[in-house]
Motif scaffolding. Structure first.
Motif, mmCIF file in Angstrom:
data_model
loop_
_atom_site.group_PDB
_atom_site.id
_atom_site.type_symbol
_atom_site.label_atom_id
_atom_site.label_comp_id
_atom_site.label_asym_id
_atom_site.label_seq_id
_atom_site.Cartn_x
_atom_site.Cartn_y
_atom_site.Cartn_z
ATOM 1 N N VAL A 80 1.221 -1.361 -0.063
ATOM 2 C CA VAL A 80 -0.249 0.528 -0.236
ATOM 3 C C VAL A 80 0.909 0.720 -0.096
ATOM 4 C CG1 VAL A 80 -1.865 -1.255 1.456
ATOM 5 C CG2 VAL A 80 -0.217 0.192 2.572
ATOM 6 N N VAL A 81 0.083 2.173 -1.170
ATOM 7 C CA VAL A 81 0.629 3.497 -0.091
ATOM 8 C C VAL A 81 -0.986 4.216 0.547
ATOM 9 C CG1 VAL A 81 0.828 5.852 -1.448
ATOM 10 C CG2 VAL A 81 1.499 3.704 -2.094
ATOM 11 N N TYR A 82 0.409 4.653 1.765
ATOM 12 C CA TYR A 82 -0.438 5.283 2.985
ATOM 13 C C TYR A 82 0.020 6.483 2.934
ATOM 14 C CZ TYR A 82 -2.284 5.258 7.781
ATOM 15 O OH TYR A 82 -3.074 4.903 8.977
ATOM 16 N N ALA A 95 -3.559 3.067 -0.484
ATOM 17 C CA ALA A 95 -4.362 2.777 -1.920
ATOM 18 C C ALA A 95 -3.545 1.376 -2.277
ATOM 19 C CB ALA A 95 -3.956 3.919 -2.791
ATOM 20 N N PRO A 96 -4.095 0.165 -2.496
ATOM 21 C CA PRO A 96 -3.666 -0.633 -2.813
ATOM 22 C C PRO A 96 -2.699 -0.286 -3.842
ATOM 23 C CG PRO A 96 -5.578 -1.292 -2.699
ATOM 24 C CD PRO A 96 -5.726 0.694 -2.604
ATOM 25 N N VAL A 97 -1.145 -1.056 -3.532
ATOM 26 C CA VAL A 97 -0.972 -0.860 -4.847
ATOM 27 C C VAL A 97 -0.996 -1.211 -6.493
ATOM 28 C CG1 VAL A 97 1.901 -1.642 -5.480
ATOM 29 C CG2 VAL A 97 1.753 -0.288 -3.643
ATOM 30 N N SER A 98 -1.928 -2.104 -5.895
ATOM 31 C CA SER A 98 -2.735 -3.542 -6.756
ATOM 32 C C SER A 98 -3.678 -2.513 -7.544
ATOM 33 C CB SER A 98 -3.189 -4.470 -6.569
ATOM 34 O OG SER A 98 -4.207 -4.201 -5.207
ATOM 35 N N ARG A 99 -3.829 -1.401 -7.129
ATOM 36 C CA ARG A 99 -4.608 -0.323 -7.888
ATOM 37 C C ARG A 99 -4.579 0.800 -9.064
ATOM 38 N NH1 ARG A 99 -9.547 -2.401 -8.507
ATOM 39 N NH2 ARG A 99 -11.138 0.195 -8.033
ATOM 40 N N ASN A 118 6.000 16.858 -4.664
ATOM 41 C CA ASN A 118 4.983 16.490 -4.789
ATOM 42 C C ASN A 118 4.660 15.664 -5.478
ATOM 43 O OD1 ASN A 118 4.596 19.115 -3.085
ATOM 44 N ND2 ASN A 118 4.074 19.682 -4.770
ATOM 45 N N LEU A 119 4.149 14.040 -4.807
ATOM 46 C CA LEU A 119 4.135 12.093 -5.524
ATOM 47 C C LEU A 119 2.462 13.334 -5.882
ATOM 48 C CD1 LEU A 119 5.869 10.515 -6.555
ATOM 49 C CD2 LEU A 119 4.562 8.888 -3.862
ATOM 50 N N THR A 120 2.335 12.649 -6.890
ATOM 51 C CA THR A 120 0.453 11.796 -7.100
ATOM 52 C C THR A 120 0.543 10.835 -7.668
ATOM 53 O OG1 THR A 120 0.289 14.265 -7.927
ATOM 54 C CG2 THR A 120 -1.732 12.596 -8.064
ATOM 55 N N VAL A 121 0.017 9.364 -6.905
ATOM 56 C CA VAL A 121 -0.383 8.296 -6.668
ATOM 57 C C VAL A 121 -1.813 8.436 -7.722
ATOM 58 C CG1 VAL A 121 -0.833 5.745 -6.156
ATOM 59 C CG2 VAL A 121 1.410 7.798 -6.042
ATOM 60 N N THR A 122 -2.122 7.625 -9.029
ATOM 61 C CA THR A 122 -3.107 8.276 -9.590
ATOM 62 C C THR A 122 -3.668 6.318 -8.804
ATOM 63 O OG1 THR A 122 -2.901 9.481 -10.684
ATOM 64 C CG2 THR A 122 -5.023 8.299 -11.185
ATOM 65 N N LEU A 143 10.998 6.994 -4.221
ATOM 66 C CA LEU A 143 9.646 6.952 -4.486
ATOM 67 C C LEU A 143 8.492 6.656 -5.373
ATOM 68 C CD1 LEU A 143 7.876 5.695 -1.811
ATOM 69 C CD2 LEU A 143 7.227 8.478 -1.649
ATOM 70 N N ALA A 144 8.346 7.891 -6.064
ATOM 71 C CA ALA A 144 8.229 7.422 -7.655
ATOM 72 C C ALA A 144 8.813 6.079 -8.687
ATOM 73 C CB ALA A 144 8.759 8.736 -8.903
ATOM 74 N N ALA A 145 10.209 5.887 -8.523
ATOM 75 C CA ALA A 145 10.926 5.033 -9.166
ATOM 76 C C ALA A 145 10.521 2.936 -8.417
ATOM 77 C CB ALA A 145 12.371 4.239 -8.910
ATOM 78 N N GLU A 146 10.279 2.921 -7.250
ATOM 79 C CA GLU A 146 10.151 1.603 -6.279
ATOM 80 C C GLU A 146 8.379 2.147 -6.243
ATOM 81 O OE1 GLU A 146 11.255 2.672 -2.155
ATOM 82 O OE2 GLU A 146 12.299 2.718 -2.466
ATOM 83 N N LEU A 147 7.518 3.277 -6.425
ATOM 84 C CA LEU A 147 6.264 2.657 -6.551
ATOM 85 C C LEU A 147 5.796 2.085 -7.977
ATOM 86 C CD1 LEU A 147 4.152 5.501 -4.739
ATOM 87 C CD2 LEU A 147 4.711 2.946 -4.387
ATOM 88 N N ALA A 148 6.545 2.368 -9.246
ATOM 89 C CA ALA A 148 6.725 2.367 -10.480
ATOM 90 C C ALA A 148 7.190 0.901 -11.074
ATOM 91 C CB ALA A 148 7.541 2.884 -10.771
ATOM 92 N N ALA A 149 8.003 0.277 -9.906
ATOM 93 C CA ALA A 149 8.428 -1.014 -9.850
ATOM 94 C C ALA A 149 7.898 -1.940 -9.910
ATOM 95 C CB ALA A 149 9.858 -1.284 -9.458
ATOM 96 N N ARG A 150 7.456 -1.540 -8.271
ATOM 97 C CA ARG A 150 5.823 -2.606 -7.067
ATOM 98 C C ARG A 150 4.940 -2.790 -8.350
ATOM 99 N NH1 ARG A 150 5.872 0.007 -1.626
ATOM 100 N NH2 ARG A 150 7.666 0.122 -1.603
ATOM 101 N N THR A 151 4.509 -1.441 -9.062
ATOM 102 C CA THR A 151 3.288 -2.041 -9.800
ATOM 103 C C THR A 151 3.396 -2.346 -10.731
ATOM 104 O OG1 THR A 151 3.112 0.465 -9.068
ATOM 105 C CG2 THR A 151 1.369 -0.366 -10.879
ATOM 106 N N GLN A 152 4.647 -2.422 -11.791
ATOM 107 C CA GLN A 152 4.865 -3.307 -12.481
ATOM 108 C C GLN A 152 4.930 -4.950 -12.048
ATOM 109 O OE1 GLN A 152 8.173 -1.924 -14.889
ATOM 110 N NE2 GLN A 152 7.295 -0.460 -16.466
#
Length: 159
Positions: A80-82, A95-99, A118-122, A143-152
């Motif tokens: 998640v992103v909290y 927000a679940p990473v899966s979403r 600023n970081l925006t997670v849609t 953080l953006a790179a980590e979340l993008a990798a987790r999302t993929q």
């Protein structure tokens, strides 16, 4: 199950100076307008209004940035992103990473001056994106790179 404690990470300490500067810029117009009006013949009532505006501005500039710094928090886990944000109405978003659909960073001129971003997670949510404001640039990029990798790494299309 996620523990609904406050998220662990605070925003950058530089965000306090940024929020103060941004708020100060907002107070310039009413104070300048009142000063000009005073120079062109404003009466006693205008002097009182100018003093009240000055006191309100000073209180806002002292209280708001510190309050926001104490409240605004963020955290990510593999799942998640909290976030927690707000002024009077405080909100926590999970927000679940899966979403996650997109991860964006944004920096305005004043944020660049202070080294912030600023970081925006849609997400695939009707509630809208999750925002983390006031992060230092390095943290935002990491953080953006980590979340993008987790999302993929998550199967599916986040819908």
């Amino acid at each position: 199950m996620l523990d609904l404690r406050p998220p662990a990470n605070r925003v950058s300490r530089k965000a306090v100076l940024y929020w103060t500067a941004r708020a100060a810029l907002g107070w310039l117009a009413p104070l300048a307008g009142e000063l000009v009006w005073l120079l062109f013949g404003g009466g006693t009532a205008l002097v009182i209004a100018l003093i009240v505006t000055g006191v309100l501005a000073a209180a806002h500039l002292v209280v708001m940035p510190q309050w926001r710094y104490r409240v605004h928090r963020w955290e990510t886990t593999p799942q998640v992103v909290y976030t927690q944000s707000g002024w009077f109405n405080q909100e926590r978003r999970i927000a679940p990473v899966s979403r996650i659909q997109t991860v964006d960073t944004e920096r305005g001129p004043l944020e660049r001056l202070f080294g912030l971003a600023n970081l925006t997670v849609t997400t695939a949510s009707a509630r809208g994106p999750v925002h983390v404001h006031g992060l230092d640039l390095d943290t935002t990029q990491r953080l953006a790179a980590e979340l993008a990798a987790r999302t993929q790494a998550v199967a599916g299309d986040a819908t």
